[in-house]
Motif scaffolding. Sequence first.
Motif, PDB file in Angstrom:
ATOM      1  N   LYS A   7     -16.236  22.152   2.411  1.00  0.00           N
ATOM      2  CA  LYS A   7     -15.772  23.486   3.147  1.00  0.00           C
ATOM      3  C   LYS A   7     -16.958  24.522   2.980  1.00  0.00           C
ATOM      4  O   LYS A   7     -17.176  25.508   3.897  1.00  0.00           O
ATOM      5  CB  LYS A   7     -14.382  24.002   2.454  1.00  0.00           C
ATOM      6  N   SER A   8     -17.508  24.462   1.621  1.00  0.00           N
ATOM      7  CA  SER A   8     -18.293  25.563   1.556  1.00  0.00           C
ATOM      8  C   SER A   8     -19.780  25.429   2.635  1.00  0.00           C
ATOM      9  O   SER A   8     -20.296  26.358   2.839  1.00  0.00           O
ATOM     10  CB  SER A   8     -18.866  25.540   0.175  1.00  0.00           C
ATOM     11  N   MET A   9     -20.091  24.079   2.637  1.00  0.00           N
ATOM     12  CA  MET A   9     -21.240  23.837   3.779  1.00  0.00           C
ATOM     13  C   MET A   9     -20.949  24.436   5.144  1.00  0.00           C
ATOM     14  O   MET A   9     -21.683  24.912   5.810  1.00  0.00           O
ATOM     15  CB  MET A   9     -21.427  22.263   3.744  1.00  0.00           C
ATOM     16  N   ASN A  10     -19.576  24.133   5.453  1.00  0.00           N
ATOM     17  CA  ASN A  10     -19.241  24.415   6.685  1.00  0.00           C
ATOM     18  C   ASN A  10     -19.133  25.966   7.166  1.00  0.00           C
ATOM     19  O   ASN A  10     -19.356  26.572   8.160  1.00  0.00           O
ATOM     20  CB  ASN A  10     -17.980  23.646   7.252  1.00  0.00           C
ATOM     21  N   ARG A  11     -18.845  26.609   6.146  1.00  0.00           N
ATOM     22  CA  ARG A  11     -18.507  28.121   6.231  1.00  0.00           C
ATOM     23  C   ARG A  11     -19.696  29.059   5.540  1.00  0.00           C
ATOM     24  O   ARG A  11     -19.644  30.063   5.461  1.00  0.00           O
ATOM     25  CB  ARG A  11     -17.362  28.551   5.295  1.00  0.00           C
ATOM     26  N   HIS A  12     -20.783  28.178   5.336  1.00  0.00           N
ATOM     27  CA  HIS A  12     -21.954  28.937   4.697  1.00  0.00           C
ATOM     28  C   HIS A  12     -21.693  29.679   3.426  1.00  0.00           C
ATOM     29  O   HIS A  12     -22.427  30.824   3.267  1.00  0.00           O
ATOM     30  CB  HIS A  12     -22.832  29.703   5.669  1.00  0.00           C
TER      31      HIS A  12
END
Length: 73
Positions: A7-12
């Motif tokens: 999730k954090s990767m996709n949302r930066h």
Amino acid sequence: MRVELMKSMNRHYVLEMMYISKDGTISKRRIEVLQVGEVSFRVYCYLRKSNRTFTIDNVLALVPVIPSERMVI
């Protein structure tokens, strides 16, 4: 833990991470996730100012860093 990393990767998102190394040393790092694999993940580490690879099972905690907003009145 893998789901939160994805999730954090996709949302930066920038995250605060508590991590325990192989020798038992605990460190706190500010990271941005670049890639997530089955057992490890690659990040940009703001502490070391370079890309690093960590083992997912050694992550103790992840907390998103919320940027503070300043209001000018």
